[in-house]
Write an enzyme that holds these catalytic residues in place. Structure first.
Site, PDB file in Angstrom:
ATOM      1  N   GLU A   7       0.820  -1.211   0.000  1.00  0.00           N
ATOM      2  CA  GLU A   7       0.000   0.000   0.000  1.00  0.00           C
ATOM      3  C   GLU A   7       0.854   1.262   0.000  1.00  0.00           C
ATOM      4  O   GLU A   7       0.465   2.287  -0.542  1.00  0.00           O
ATOM      5  CB  GLU A   7      -0.922  -0.008   1.229  1.00  0.00           C
ATOM      6  CG  GLU A   7      -2.004   1.030   1.214  1.00  0.00           C
ATOM      7  CD  GLU A   7      -3.052   0.770   2.287  1.00  0.00           C
ATOM      8  OE1 GLU A   7      -3.518   1.745   2.885  1.00  0.00           O
ATOM      9  OE2 GLU A   7      -3.408  -0.407   2.518  1.00  0.00           O
ATOM     10  N   ASP A 103      -2.410  -3.082   3.389  1.00  0.00           N
ATOM     11  CA  ASP A 103      -2.777  -3.206   4.800  1.00  0.00           C
ATOM     12  C   ASP A 103      -3.901  -4.229   4.958  1.00  0.00           C
ATOM     13  O   ASP A 103      -4.840  -4.283   4.153  1.00  0.00           O
ATOM     14  CB  ASP A 103      -3.230  -1.857   5.364  1.00  0.00           C
ATOM     15  CG  ASP A 103      -2.055  -0.919   5.575  1.00  0.00           C
ATOM     16  OD1 ASP A 103      -0.902  -1.347   5.379  1.00  0.00           O
ATOM     17  OD2 ASP A 103      -2.301   0.251   5.933  1.00  0.00           O
ATOM     18  N   TYR A 300       0.477  -2.935  13.816  1.00  0.00           N
ATOM     19  CA  TYR A 300      -0.497  -2.261  12.958  1.00  0.00           C
ATOM     20  C   TYR A 300      -1.457  -1.383  13.774  1.00  0.00           C
ATOM     21  O   TYR A 300      -2.060  -1.851  14.741  1.00  0.00           O
ATOM     22  CB  TYR A 300      -1.286  -3.314  12.182  1.00  0.00           C
ATOM     23  CG  TYR A 300      -2.229  -2.750  11.160  1.00  0.00           C
ATOM     24  CD1 TYR A 300      -1.753  -2.157  10.005  1.00  0.00           C
ATOM     25  CD2 TYR A 300      -3.609  -2.810  11.349  1.00  0.00           C
ATOM     26  CE1 TYR A 300      -2.614  -1.641   9.056  1.00  0.00           C
ATOM     27  CE2 TYR A 300      -4.485  -2.304  10.414  1.00  0.00           C
ATOM     28  CZ  TYR A 300      -3.979  -1.711   9.263  1.00  0.00           C
ATOM     29  OH  TYR A 300      -4.845  -1.192   8.334  1.00  0.00           O
TER      30      TYR A 300
END
Length: 688
Positions: A7, A103, A300
């Site tokens: 991404e 992601d 994350y």
């Protein structure tokens, strides 16, 4: 040859390092049997209305509702170069398989799939599903790649959400703008959030102070209180009846209470603490956490879970001594990892954690916000594994002349997790409001106190407080949960990933202002909520959509059924709201007519205007924004001024004087070049 698509460029760099992909090209890399490239956010996006029909460029009531039969997507104007690179690699005959490494979540799935379909690629692909950028996690993820089909329903849910939001935004904004003569931004998530702020302001304005009274008696140094009384004459009657009379202890209740340590952070609780303790906005906390993730110092960020899974037990155990060392604290307890584990409450991603890379980090290389957020994440891991805080609670009830009085007190038995929390707050200069402990004398049931002294205290009720980042995020997290179907997951308005941007969009649109840490609605914001129907400003719509989107993810609802439901809603919204409320006409600002633009947007060409915190594109479908106090400039002790913004929009660069160098502790001059990759944030680089 396999093609990996990430991404963002920084994620690609981390993967390249682990997989030994070391040959660099413009916009891509290769090595060890892989090609590697990146999307820089959404390369392919939903087309604007005039891409369907040139007549739509002019807003007309007769065009509504706009409900495309066949959706159109286009390459983002500012990202055409990177799109061509990704397309070239996807269609390269040498590439026989792809790996989607965007992601791991709804939006990441959508970013990859839109490009994949736009390119008309039909090659098989696998899914990388990881929550951390550390080497161990990346290796494990590539060893356990998911079948792309396992995420097909996630993609469909993401696509449904994006298309439905487009329909509400386009039709709602045009409908109410045409009705009231100003440019109004309406959105499924944005408008209910504005309603929360507006409703609180109405409560404050309509609030009427009321006096109330509390009677007291003194039990030889221990103060006991009566109930709140609104009638002053009644308070006087009780005073006269009790002053100088004997009081008898009716009961003495002692109990040991405990408070569990706070859970690990999900993004929303981290954003709330970032605001509560350091005044960071939700967007600033998210940005800092994303940077820590890309620097492999945190896992994350866009997670809504506060737990870990059973298989993470050993790795979290490894983190604890590193965390205490980072904070300069010693662990005085045996960590209980089991209280962090709940596999059922971890869906896409586990709670936000530090990584083992914190043992090597040079904090001087981190921005102030990154340092603050990293400290919060590390401290929360220690707190979450610490023992309960224990205290003894005493409640004394006394009778005096037939009236009941009560005294309450707490005494700490074991600090538990609060010991670490207090030390951390002292280290970070976070001030705490400490309540004095009430030391109870040796009191027994039936004991009599002779000739007690009575008194009355006068008080006033207080209006509710305006929302700040902390309280607004809390309300957004739970709003509409009462409409979630039984067994469904309660997520509130928006998602952990989008709430920060929702708040910032309301500020950019000048529907609210951030005054210090409080949110205050503007006249336009108040009028918009008065104008739109309940279905748009209520969180019920969001809750109902989330119910349906989860059914799509679970394979219980088809996309066509969802699409028909949304289409009927849009048609109904337009049909039911074609007559304006005359009392609201003329109350909305049309910014483009009232204000001088700073320049033209480099992405879509529309005017850019100056807001309180930023310079923003006037086109609601464009995400271009220059934040005045962004990380690049703040590290150099500067902000983007109007002149600098004008230079960027005109020339793409600006000469700035008096920039501060942290390493040399001196000031210098340089040309700063604006590097707009089309993502959420604009980047910059120095040219000497």
């Amino acid at each position: 040859m396999k093609l990996i698509v990430t991404e963002k460029p920084d994620v690609a760099k981390n993967i390249a390092k682990v997989l030994n992909i070391n040959r660099k090209h413009d916009g891509w890399m290769e090595g060890n049997g892989y090609y590697l490239t990146w999307c820089v956010g959404h390369l392919v996006e939903m087309a604007q209305t005039n891409d369907y029909n040139a007549e739509y460029k002019k807003w007309k009531m007769s065009d509504l509702p706009i409900t495309p039969e066949n959706w159109v997507y286009k390459v983002s104007h500012s990202k055409e170069k990177q799109y061509k690179i990704v397309k070239m690699l996807m269609l390269d005959p040498k590439v026989d398989r792809l790996i989607c490494a965007t992601d791991a979540g709804r939006e990441g799935e959508l970013i990859f799939r839109l490009v994949y379909h736009h390119v008309k690629c039909d090659k098989p692909f696998d899914r990388l599903w990881i929550s951390s950028m550390v080497e161990k996690s990346i290796k494990k993820g590539f060893d356990d790649l998911k079948d792309s089909k396992s995420k097909d329903l996630l993609y469909l849910a993401a696509l449904c959400r994006a298309q439905a939001d487009w329909l509400v935004g386009i039709n709602g904004s045009r409908l109410f703008s045409l009705l009231y003569g100003g440019k109004l931004n309406v959105g499924r998530v944005q408008t209910p959030t504005l309603a929360i702020i507006v409703n609180r302001e109405i409560q404050i304005k309509n609030f009427i102070k009321e006096k109330y009274y509390i009677n007291h008696i003194d039990l030889e140094g221990l103060e006991a209180f009566g109930e709140k009384i609104k009638n002053e004459a009644q308070a006087d009657i009780i005073f006269n009846a009790t002053n100088g009379q004997d009081a008898t202890i009716i009961s003495v209740d002692n109990s040991i209470e405990s408070v569990k340590a706070p859970d690990l952070y999900d993004l929303t609780t981290l954003q709330r603490d970032g605001n509560k303790y350091f005044g960071l906005t939700a967007a600033e906390t998210l940005d800092a956490t994303q940077q820590l993730y890309e620097k492999r110092l945190a896992t994350y960020p866009r997670t809504d879970s506060q737990f870990i899974t059973e298989d993470m037990k050993d790795s979290v155990n490894e983190l604890l001594p590193l965390s205490s060392q980072f904070l300069g604290a010693s662990l005085n307890h045996t960590p209980d990892i089991s209280i962090l584990i709940n596999d059922k409450k971890v869906s896409d991603h586990h709670a936000i954690l530090p990584t083992t890379e914190i043992k090597n980090v040079n904090t001087n290389c981190l921005s102030r916000n990154e340092q603050l957020v990293l400290n919060l994440i590390i401290n929360r891991l220690i707190l979450a594994t610490a023992p309960r805080h224990q205290y003894s609670k005493t409640i004394v009830n006394a009778d005096c002349s037939g009236y009941t009085f009560q005294a309450k007190g707490k005494t700490v038995v074991a600090l538990g997790w609060k010991e670490y929390d207090s030390k951390f707050k002292k280290r970070m200069n976070i001030t705490e409001k400490k309540k004095d402990e009430i030391v109870f004398p040796d009191i027994k049931s039936g004991q009599i106190f002779n000739s007690v002294t009575a008194s009355i205290s006068e008080h006033e009720t207080s209006p509710p407080k305006r929302h700040n980042e902390d309280t607004l995020l809390s309300v957004m997290e739970t709003a509409g949960n009462e409409f979630i179907e039984e067994g469904g997951e309660k997520k509130g308005i928006g998602t952990t990933a989008t709430r920060a941007s929702i708040i910032e969009k309301l500020i950019s649109a000048e529907y609210i202002i951030r005054d210090k840490r409080q949110f205050i609605p503007t006249e336009s914001g108040m009028s918009l909520i008065a104008a739109v129907p309940e279905s748009i400003k209520s969180p019920k719509l969001t809750a109902e959509w989330e119910n349906r989107l989860r059914e799509i993810e679970a394979g219980k609802l088809t996309k066509s059924t969802f699409d028909e439901m949304i289409k009927l809603y849009i048609i109904g919204m337009v049909d039911e709201n074609k007559v304006a409320n005359e009392s609201l006409s003329g109350k909305f600002k049309t910014h483009s007519k009232e204000r001088e633009s700073v320049g033209n947007c480099p992405r879509c060409g529309n005017p850019v205007y100056e807001g309180e915190k930023n310079f923003y594109c006037s086109n609601r479908e464009c995400q271009f924004v220059l934040w005045k106090d962004n990380r690049f400039f703040s590290e150099k002790k500067k902000k983007i001024t109007r002149k600098i913004a004008e230079d960027f929009l005109r020339d793409g660069k600006s000469k700035v004087t008096g920039l501060y160098s942290v390493k040399k502790d001196t000031k210098y001059d340089a040309v700063i070049i604006m590097v707009d990759t089309g993502g959420k944030y604009v980047n910059f680089k120095l040219l000497f």
